[in-house]
Design a protein around this motif. Sequence first.
Motif, PDB file in Angstrom:
ATOM      1  N   VAL A  20       3.597   8.212 -14.901  1.00 18.15           N
ATOM      2  CA  VAL A  20       3.079   9.196 -13.941  1.00 18.15           C
ATOM      3  C   VAL A  20       3.833   9.072 -12.622  1.00 18.15           C
ATOM      4  O   VAL A  20       4.443   8.036 -12.334  1.00 18.15           O
ATOM      5  CB  VAL A  20       1.564   8.994 -13.694  1.00 18.15           C
ATOM      6  N   THR A  21       3.791  10.127 -11.827  1.00 17.03           N
ATOM      7  CA  THR A  21       4.388  10.120 -10.493  1.00 17.03           C
ATOM      8  C   THR A  21       3.298  10.372  -9.474  1.00 17.03           C
ATOM      9  O   THR A  21       2.437  11.241  -9.677  1.00 17.03           O
ATOM     10  CB  THR A  21       5.473  11.211 -10.383  1.00 17.03           C
ATOM     11  N   GLY A  22       3.348   9.628  -8.389  1.00 18.22           N
ATOM     12  CA  GLY A  22       2.318   9.800  -7.365  1.00 18.22           C
ATOM     13  C   GLY A  22       2.822   9.420  -5.987  1.00 18.22           C
ATOM     14  O   GLY A  22       3.928   8.892  -5.828  1.00 18.22           O
ATOM     15  N   LYS A  23       1.973   9.737  -4.977  1.00 15.50           N
ATOM     16  CA  LYS A  23       2.316   9.438  -3.589  1.00 15.50           C
ATOM     17  C   LYS A  23       1.417   8.319  -3.082  1.00 15.50           C
ATOM     18  O   LYS A  23       0.205   8.322  -3.316  1.00 15.50           O
ATOM     19  CB  LYS A  23       2.130  10.679  -2.725  1.00 15.50           C
ATOM     20  N   VAL A  24       2.041   7.361  -2.386  1.00 14.49           N
ATOM     21  CA  VAL A  24       1.301   6.233  -1.814  1.00 14.49           C
ATOM     22  C   VAL A  24       0.406   6.761  -0.698  1.00 14.49           C
ATOM     23  O   VAL A  24       0.876   7.384   0.262  1.00 14.49           O
ATOM     24  CB  VAL A  24       2.252   5.156  -1.268  1.00 14.49           C
ATOM     25  N   VAL A  25      -0.915   6.522  -0.822  1.00 17.32           N
ATOM     26  CA  VAL A  25      -1.854   7.001   0.206  1.00 17.32           C
ATOM     27  C   VAL A  25      -2.387   5.860   1.061  1.00 17.32           C
ATOM     28  O   VAL A  25      -2.851   6.080   2.186  1.00 17.32           O
ATOM     29  CB  VAL A  25      -3.032   7.776  -0.438  1.00 17.32           C
ATOM     30  N   LYS A  26      -2.269   4.633   0.540  1.00 18.51           N
ATOM     31  CA  LYS A  26      -2.750   3.495   1.325  1.00 18.51           C
ATOM     32  C   LYS A  26      -2.047   2.226   0.868  1.00 18.51           C
ATOM     33  O   LYS A  26      -1.884   1.994  -0.328  1.00 18.51           O
ATOM     34  CB  LYS A  26      -4.262   3.342   1.175  1.00 18.51           C
ATOM     35  N   VAL A  27      -1.630   1.444   1.848  1.00 24.67           N
ATOM     36  CA  VAL A  27      -0.975   0.172   1.544  1.00 24.67           C
ATOM     37  C   VAL A  27      -1.845  -0.954   2.084  1.00 24.67           C
ATOM     38  O   VAL A  27      -2.039  -1.080   3.292  1.00 24.67           O
ATOM     39  CB  VAL A  27       0.431   0.083   2.181  1.00 24.67           C
ATOM     40  N   GLU A  28      -2.422  -1.712   1.173  1.00 27.23           N
ATOM     41  CA  GLU A  28      -3.216  -2.868   1.556  1.00 27.23           C
ATOM     42  C   GLU A  28      -2.368  -4.122   1.369  1.00 27.23           C
ATOM     43  O   GLU A  28      -1.239  -4.057   0.875  1.00 27.23           O
ATOM     44  CB  GLU A  28      -4.494  -2.923   0.714  1.00 27.23           C
ATOM     45  N   GLU A  29      -2.904  -5.261   1.754  1.00 28.64           N
ATOM     46  CA  GLU A  29      -2.091  -6.482   1.694  1.00 28.64           C
ATOM     47  C   GLU A  29      -1.687  -6.832   0.272  1.00 28.64           C
ATOM     48  O   GLU A  29      -0.531  -7.163   0.004  1.00 28.64           O
ATOM     49  CB  GLU A  29      -2.846  -7.658   2.315  1.00 28.64           C
ATOM     50  N   LYS A  30      -2.646  -6.705  -0.665  1.00 30.24           N
ATOM     51  CA  LYS A  30      -2.384  -7.159  -2.034  1.00 30.24           C
ATOM     52  C   LYS A  30      -2.384  -6.032  -3.068  1.00 30.24           C
ATOM     53  O   LYS A  30      -2.274  -6.310  -4.265  1.00 30.24           O
ATOM     54  CB  LYS A  30      -3.422  -8.209  -2.442  1.00 30.24           C
ATOM     55  N   GLN A  31      -2.438  -4.790  -2.600  1.00 29.75           N
ATOM     56  CA  GLN A  31      -2.384  -3.691  -3.552  1.00 29.75           C
ATOM     57  C   GLN A  31      -2.027  -2.392  -2.838  1.00 29.75           C
ATOM     58  O   GLN A  31      -2.066  -2.314  -1.608  1.00 29.75           O
ATOM     59  CB  GLN A  31      -3.696  -3.524  -4.304  1.00 29.75           C
ATOM     60  N   VAL A  32      -1.672  -1.390  -3.649  1.00 35.26           N
ATOM     61  CA  VAL A  32      -1.293  -0.085  -3.119  1.00 35.26           C
ATOM     62  C   VAL A  32      -2.109   0.976  -3.851  1.00 35.26           C
ATOM     63  O   VAL A  32      -2.269   0.917  -5.076  1.00 35.26           O
ATOM     64  CB  VAL A  32       0.217   0.182  -3.354  1.00 35.26           C
ATOM     65  N   LEU A  33      -2.645   1.953  -3.109  1.00 35.28           N
ATOM     66  CA  LEU A  33      -3.379   3.067  -3.707  1.00 35.28           C
ATOM     67  C   LEU A  33      -2.445   4.265  -3.789  1.00 35.28           C
ATOM     68  O   LEU A  33      -1.782   4.611  -2.808  1.00 35.28           O
ATOM     69  CB  LEU A  33      -4.617   3.402  -2.887  1.00 35.28           C
ATOM     70  N   VAL A  34      -2.434   4.899  -4.973  1.00 38.26           N
ATOM     71  CA  VAL A  34      -1.514   6.003  -5.203  1.00 38.26           C
ATOM     72  C   VAL A  34      -2.263   7.213  -5.738  1.00 38.26           C
ATOM     73  O   VAL A  34      -3.057   7.106  -6.688  1.00 38.26           O
ATOM     74  CB  VAL A  34      -0.419   5.601  -6.218  1.00 38.26           C
ATOM     75  N   ASP A  35      -2.017   8.368  -5.115  1.00 36.94           N
ATOM     76  CA  ASP A  35      -2.601   9.632  -5.578  1.00 36.94           C
ATOM     77  C   ASP A  35      -1.766  10.131  -6.752  1.00 36.94           C
ATOM     78  O   ASP A  35      -0.616  10.531  -6.586  1.00 36.94           O
ATOM     79  CB  ASP A  35      -2.591  10.647  -4.443  1.00 36.94           C
ATOM     80  N   ILE A  36      -2.382  10.102  -7.953  1.00 38.57           N
ATOM     81  CA  ILE A  36      -1.668  10.557  -9.158  1.00 38.57           C
ATOM     82  C   ILE A  36      -2.303  11.839  -9.708  1.00 38.57           C
ATOM     83  O   ILE A  36      -2.171  12.155 -10.889  1.00 38.57           O
ATOM     84  CB  ILE A  36      -1.657   9.457 -10.222  1.00 38.57           C
ATOM     85  N   ASP A  37      -2.997  12.561  -8.817  1.00 35.11           N
ATOM     86  CA  ASP A  37      -3.653  13.825  -9.197  1.00 35.11           C
ATOM     87  C   ASP A  37      -4.650  13.601 -10.327  1.00 35.11           C
ATOM     88  O   ASP A  37      -4.678  14.313 -11.329  1.00 35.11           O
ATOM     89  CB  ASP A  37      -2.593  14.852  -9.611  1.00 35.11           C
ATOM     90  N   TYR A  38      -5.448  12.541 -10.119  1.00 39.85           N
ATOM     91  CA  TYR A  38      -6.472  12.167 -11.078  1.00 39.85           C
ATOM     92  C   TYR A  38      -7.792  12.128 -10.326  1.00 39.85           C
ATOM     93  O   TYR A  38      -7.832  12.254  -9.099  1.00 39.85           O
ATOM     94  CB  TYR A  38      -6.104  10.808 -11.680  1.00 39.85           C
ATOM     95  N   LYS A  39      -8.889  11.929 -11.041  1.00 39.85           N
ATOM     96  CA  LYS A  39     -10.189  11.937 -10.374  1.00 39.85           C
ATOM     97  C   LYS A  39     -10.367  10.763  -9.418  1.00 39.85           C
ATOM     98  O   LYS A  39     -11.274  10.772  -8.589  1.00 39.85           O
ATOM     99  CB  LYS A  39     -11.309  11.940 -11.414  1.00 39.85           C
ATOM    100  N   MET A  40      -9.467   9.789  -9.538  1.00 40.98           N
ATOM    101  CA  MET A  40      -9.469   8.651  -8.616  1.00 40.98           C
ATOM    102  C   MET A  40      -8.025   8.217  -8.375  1.00 40.98           C
ATOM    103  O   MET A  40      -7.143   8.528  -9.179  1.00 40.98           O
ATOM    104  CB  MET A  40     -10.279   7.473  -9.196  1.00 40.98           C
ATOM    105  N   ASP A  41      -7.843   7.559  -7.247  1.00 41.25           N
ATOM    106  CA  ASP A  41      -6.504   7.038  -6.964  1.00 41.25           C
ATOM    107  C   ASP A  41      -6.187   5.883  -7.904  1.00 41.25           C
ATOM    108  O   ASP A  41      -7.074   5.098  -8.270  1.00 41.25           O
ATOM    109  CB  ASP A  41      -6.413   6.528  -5.515  1.00 41.25           C
ATOM    110  N   GLY A  42      -4.910   5.797  -8.257  1.00 39.29           N
ATOM    111  CA  GLY A  42      -4.477   4.668  -9.065  1.00 39.29           C
ATOM    112  C   GLY A  42      -4.205   3.450  -8.188  1.00 39.29           C
ATOM    113  O   GLY A  42      -3.881   3.574  -6.997  1.00 39.29           O
ATOM    114  N   ILE A  43      -4.358   2.281  -8.798  1.00 41.32           N
ATOM    115  CA  ILE A  43      -4.155   1.024  -8.068  1.00 41.32           C
ATOM    116  C   ILE A  43      -2.917   0.319  -8.624  1.00 41.32           C
ATOM    117  O   ILE A  43      -2.785   0.150  -9.850  1.00 41.32           O
ATOM    118  CB  ILE A  43      -5.373   0.097  -8.216  1.00 41.32           C
ATOM    119  N   VAL A  44      -2.040  -0.076  -7.705  1.00 41.17           N
ATOM    120  CA  VAL A  44      -0.879  -0.893  -8.091  1.00 41.17           C
ATOM    121  C   VAL A  44      -1.066  -2.271  -7.464  1.00 41.17           C
ATOM    122  O   VAL A  44      -0.859  -2.447  -6.256  1.00 41.17           O
ATOM    123  CB  VAL A  44       0.450  -0.287  -7.615  1.00 41.17           C
ATOM    124  N   PRO A  45      -1.503  -3.260  -8.238  1.00 42.40           N
ATOM    125  CA  PRO A  45      -1.655  -4.610  -7.683  1.00 42.40           C
ATOM    126  C   PRO A  45      -0.286  -5.127  -7.221  1.00 42.40           C
ATOM    127  O   PRO A  45       0.747  -4.728  -7.745  1.00 42.40           O
ATOM    128  CB  PRO A  45      -2.178  -5.427  -8.869  1.00 42.40           C
TER     129      PRO A  45
END
Length: 379
Positions: A20-45
């Motif tokens: 999938v392709t998505g845009k980073v919406v939030k960068v936390e210390e230990k993970q990144v939230l990505v909008d993948i046009d899904y009902k929830m943001d995806g998490i990249v640990p």
Amino acid sequence: MDELNKEVTDFKGLTEGDTVTGKVVKVEEKQVLVDIDYKMDGIVPISELSSLHIEKASDLVNEGDELTLKVKKIEEEEVILSKKAIDAEQAWNDLEDKLDKGTVFDATVKEIVKGGLVVDVGIRGFIPASLIETYFVEDFSDYQNKTISLKVVELDKAKNRVILSHRAVVEAQETEKKQQLLGSIEVGQTLEGTVARITSFGAFVDLGGIDGLVHISQLSHEHVEKPTEVVSEGETVNVKVLSVDEDNERISLSIKDTLPGPWENISEKVQPGSIVEGTVKRLVNFGAFVEVLPGVEGLVHISQISTEHIGTPQEVLEVNQQVNVKVLDVSESDQRISLSIKEVEAEKNQQVFKAYEKEEDNAGFQLGDMIGDKLDKYK
């Protein structure tokens, strides 16, 4: 519950293993939230961001970045994504292509570890200490964050093993430089070089990327026992190219041929009629060769060796004997000098005879008087 999970799994056709392709919406210390046009943001640990160790997610990505990710896990309340998995897939394909073609590429050193360097090539690439340079490297600290040229030398996907080499790049460059240099060197050229190594049989001279050999016989016009007598390591010298063997990468050189010859302007150094000291170098049936200057020998014909008749030169001369000789004739073009020991002896005898005559003259009056008195008695 099974129906709910099935519904979540099938939502918009998203399943584990998808890309999938998505845009980073939030960068936390230990993970990144990505909008993948899904009902929830995806998490990249943070562990799924890179094959390399990173302290904070912000070290690698920023808000607004577009990322291509692989779906690792889908649960009711979260979707776990991986950037590292996508990077690895692309990296393996790219590295296999680079290995097949012998491609040279650049990468930045991200870590210094025991035994070598680590670079990010989509996956973790390792450069062992022995493959960093063509010489031994003791301190790796200068390589941190440095971009260097590399070649892939070993891949093992099953073991996630990627071995890279900077040394291979340097060696290939040196080989190419050698070939270009070999092709440009011609017999008869005079070049400047640096004495790189000295051996018992000569000296190797660096011509700017390739060494040529100056054999001990080509170091000087004079006889040389040890090369260190005339050259030293690091010394800059002029050399003449004697031969070039491109197939075996061998170049024969001469320092001697760049120096004035011992016979050059010999008529200014040795004039006919002069008496010089020399060393007997060789004895032959017809005479003796005497060295009168370094590298310059003249012939004393057997008829010019002694004022007395001799059958062989060995009767009165021996090799390495010091003798005085008179120069009879000099020919620079023929590199020939005629010498005489006999004339030196004759001149000495003449001087002795003259001295004796002088003494006779001084004593003559007394002797005449005495003889005269006695003669008077018989008158």
